[in-house]
Design an enzyme around this catalytic site. Structure first.
Site, PDB file in Angstrom:
ATOM      1  N   SER A 232       0.826  -1.201   0.000  1.00 50.71           N
ATOM      2  CA  SER A 232       0.000   0.000   0.000  1.00 50.71           C
ATOM      3  C   SER A 232       0.859   1.249   0.000  1.00 50.71           C
ATOM      4  O   SER A 232       1.971   1.255   0.563  1.00 50.71           O
ATOM      5  CB  SER A 232      -0.903   0.012   1.244  1.00 50.71           C
TER       6      SER A 232
ATOM      7  N   TYR B 292      -2.612  -0.102   9.910  1.00 52.21           N
ATOM      8  CA  TYR B 292      -2.760  -0.683   8.566  1.00 52.21           C
ATOM      9  C   TYR B 292      -1.440  -0.564   7.800  1.00 52.21           C
ATOM     10  O   TYR B 292      -0.953  -1.542   7.219  1.00 52.21           O
ATOM     11  CB  TYR B 292      -3.876   0.030   7.816  1.00 52.21           C
TER      12      TYR B 292
END
Length: 332
Positions: free
Chosen positions: A129, A154
């Site tokens: 990501s 995350y």
């Protein structure tokens, strides 16, 4: 080839599975169908892929973070390469339910690495990501940048996935490619993402929440461009030749940014959604959310050079396509 795709009921996973089947590959898709957002959308994605797959797509509901369940589901199944894009997504939700990220993104990723090792897979492409860049102020973000200071759990789990992958490439020589996705949008997108949230609110006449008082920029990347990049990676495993790869590894492990190479101000995206909806937005300006960043911008030189990746969809074209799909899907 027969390819295992995790997160096959998710936004990117379903789109990748669909394109693989279209080009003639066979796909075994797995997904836990969890209720992070409406399960009906996930089931509809799976049905959409099945409808166009001409029998090349098989689906199993299984939680890949559960090793026993995963092993049982894959027993007797043949596949060579793996596209591991399943994950617990969402930056903000990681503040509310951190254990879900540890289970899906850490334990789940380890399980897929173990599957690749046990089967001698010729390549695993996995989802990282753009969040790993944290509060990096140097733009655009390059894979050579330091990523030691994540600002959300995350992001920390995605960086940990990259480090685990480096270890497995070193120990077992498994070819691995990590893709740092930048703000993916388009038809069949996620309901927790800006394009969906803003479109839904505008069509309902409800206010939209705009954080950092609108001073937000994102590298919005259309789903078709993302899928083209994923397929290019699948077909080009990194060599275990000791040469440096993007991201710095000398093993069979490459890291690429996959974005549109344009940082768009969020207010411009809102304008395009307003135009496509034929309505003005009611805007609620709010401060920055914890764990969020003000700007993302992808340096895609490495993936362009190595794989010929070239995004072609501007937000001026992609946003109207998403709104059109949203209207059709919801009957609005």
């Amino acid at each position: 080839m027969r390819i295992l795709v995790t997160g096959a009921a998710g936004f990117i996973g379903a789109a990748v599975a669909e394109r693989l089947c279209t080009r003639g590959d066979e796909v075994l898709g797995i997904d836990s169908l969890n209720d992070y957002y409406q399960v009906s959308l996930k089931r509809d994605r799976v049905a959409h892929v099945e409808d166009g797959a001409a029998g090349r797509f098989a689906f199993k509901q299984v939680d890949f973070a559960d090793w026993s369940a995963l092993s049982a589901a894959l027993e007797g199944e043949s596949f060579d390469r793996i596209v591991h894009v399943g994950a617990q997504a969402g930056v903000r939700y990681s503040l509310e339910n951190p254990r879900a990220y540890v289970e899906a993104n850490l334990l789940g990723h380890l399980n897929l690495l173990e599957v690749a090792r046990a089967r001698g897979s010729s390549h695993m492409v996995y989802a990282s990501s753009s969040s790993v860049y944290g509060g990096n102020e140097q733009l655009p973000f390059a894979v050579e940048d330091r990523v030691d200071h994540p600002v959300s759990l995350y992001a920390a789990t995605k960086r940990a996935d990259e480090l685990m992958s480096e270890t497995y490439a070193h120990l077992y020589g498994i070819p691995l490619t990590g893709l740092r996705f930048f703000t993916v949008y388009g038809p069949w997108g996620r309901p927790d993402m800006a394009a969906w949230l803003f479109t839904e609110a505008i069509l309902k006449g409800e206010p939209i929440k705009v954080f950092n008082k609108g001073e937000m920029w994102r590298d919005f990347t259309y789903i078709d461009d993302i899928v083209a990049g994923v397929l290019a990676c699948i077909d080009s495993p990194p060599a275990n030749d000791g040469a440096p790869k993007p991201g710095g590894s000398t093993k069979a492990h490459a890291l690429y940014n996959i974005g549109n190479h344009r940082s768009e101000k969020l207010t411009r995206v809102i304008e395009l959604i307003e135009e496509a909806c034929g309505r003005k937005a009611k805007v609620e300006l709010l401060p920055m959310q914890p764990g969020d960043v003000a700007r993302t911008y992808a340096d895609i030189d490495a993936i362009q050079r190595d794989l010929g990746y070239q995004p072609t969809t501007r937000i001026e074209d992609g946003i109207p396509k998403f709104v059109e799909w949203y209207r059709e899907y919801h009957g609005v």
